[in-house]
Design an enzyme around this catalytic site. Sequence first.
Site, short mmCIF file in Angstrom:
data_model
loop_
_atom_site.label_atom_id
_atom_site.label_comp_id
_atom_site.label_asym_id
_atom_site.label_seq_id
_atom_site.Cartn_x
_atom_site.Cartn_y
_atom_site.Cartn_z
N LYS A 18 35.36 46.26 45.86
CA LYS A 18 36.09 45.08 46.34
C LYS A 18 37.10 45.44 47.44
O LYS A 18 37.42 46.62 47.63
CB LYS A 18 36.78 44.42 45.15
N PHE A 21 41.89 31.05 38.05
CA PHE A 21 42.02 32.10 39.07
C PHE A 21 40.98 31.99 40.19
O PHE A 21 40.92 32.84 41.08
CB PHE A 21 41.94 33.48 38.41
N THR A 51 37.98 44.57 32.46
CA THR A 51 38.33 43.79 33.66
C THR A 51 39.77 44.05 34.09
O THR A 51 40.07 44.18 35.28
CB THR A 51 38.16 42.27 33.35
N ARG A 78 38.07 51.31 37.09
CA ARG A 78 39.18 50.36 37.20
C ARG A 78 40.51 51.00 36.79
O ARG A 78 41.56 50.67 37.36
CB ARG A 78 38.89 49.12 36.36
N ASN A 122 40.91 44.26 40.89
CA ASN A 122 40.44 45.27 39.94
C ASN A 122 39.37 46.21 40.49
O ASN A 122 38.57 46.75 39.74
CB ASN A 122 39.99 44.59 38.64
N HIS A 179 33.31 45.16 40.92
CA HIS A 179 32.61 44.14 40.14
C HIS A 179 31.36 44.77 39.52
O HIS A 179 30.80 45.71 40.07
CB HIS A 179 32.17 42.99 41.07
P1 CMP Z 1 34.84 40.48 38.22
O1 CMP Z 1 34.29 41.41 37.23
O2 CMP Z 1 34.40 40.59 39.63
O3 CMP Z 1 34.57 38.97 37.74
C1 CMP Z 1 35.42 37.89 38.06
C2 CMP Z 1 36.69 38.33 38.71
O4 CMP Z 1 37.75 37.40 38.63
C3 CMP Z 1 37.25 39.58 37.99
O5 CMP Z 1 36.45 40.68 38.22
C4 CMP Z 1 38.65 39.60 38.55
O6 CMP Z 1 38.70 40.10 39.89
C5 CMP Z 1 38.97 38.13 38.57
N1 CMP Z 1 39.66 37.71 37.34
C6 CMP Z 1 39.17 37.67 36.09
N2 CMP Z 1 40.09 37.21 35.23
C7 CMP Z 1 41.18 36.93 35.96
C8 CMP Z 1 42.45 36.40 35.65
N3 CMP Z 1 42.77 36.08 34.40
N4 CMP Z 1 43.31 36.25 36.65
C9 CMP Z 1 42.98 36.58 37.91
N5 CMP Z 1 41.77 37.06 38.28
C10 CMP Z 1 40.88 37.26 37.31
#
Ligand code: CMP
Length: 142
Positions: free
Chosen positions: A10, A58, A92, A103, A113, A116
Amino acid sequence: MRNRTLAIIKPDAVSKNVIGEIVSMITQAGFKISGMKLIKISRQQAGVFYEIHKDRPFYEELLDYMSSGPIVPIAIEKENAVEDYRKLIGATDPQKAAEGTVRKLYGQSLAFNAVHGSDSDENAAIETAFFFSHSELVDNIR
Ligand code: CMP
């Protein structure tokens, strides 16, 4: 069974200049790369990719983030690829991710994070097709 998943490095990790470190962790874990590119996606494209999260609080922040700079989608293959890659990247939220995971090492927050990973074989196929046409993928699956 050997199968495929989609990884994305990312914008936060790309701007930290750790593409090589993350790709190295992926290949050291036994994955073969079948497609990889450095691209920038529009906010609209990010919206399509993350449509599954459209009702989450989000979502808007996620679209801003994913379209804020270059990303590196990588199609990877291995036995049990979806689950093993999710173990490699960790939870996550980087603060909850296990020691030594991508991560934990490179993520900065729940939103930013670093990487993905697809959450199922079905989504892996959909997400891989979002970034790669059939002819762009090398087939390592035998
Ligand atoms: P990803 O695994 O790419 O899937 C969805 C993305 O949304 C996640 O990683 C984070 O980058 C983001 N995300 C998930 N939960 C939250 C949250 N509670 N607040 C902000 N961003 C989030």
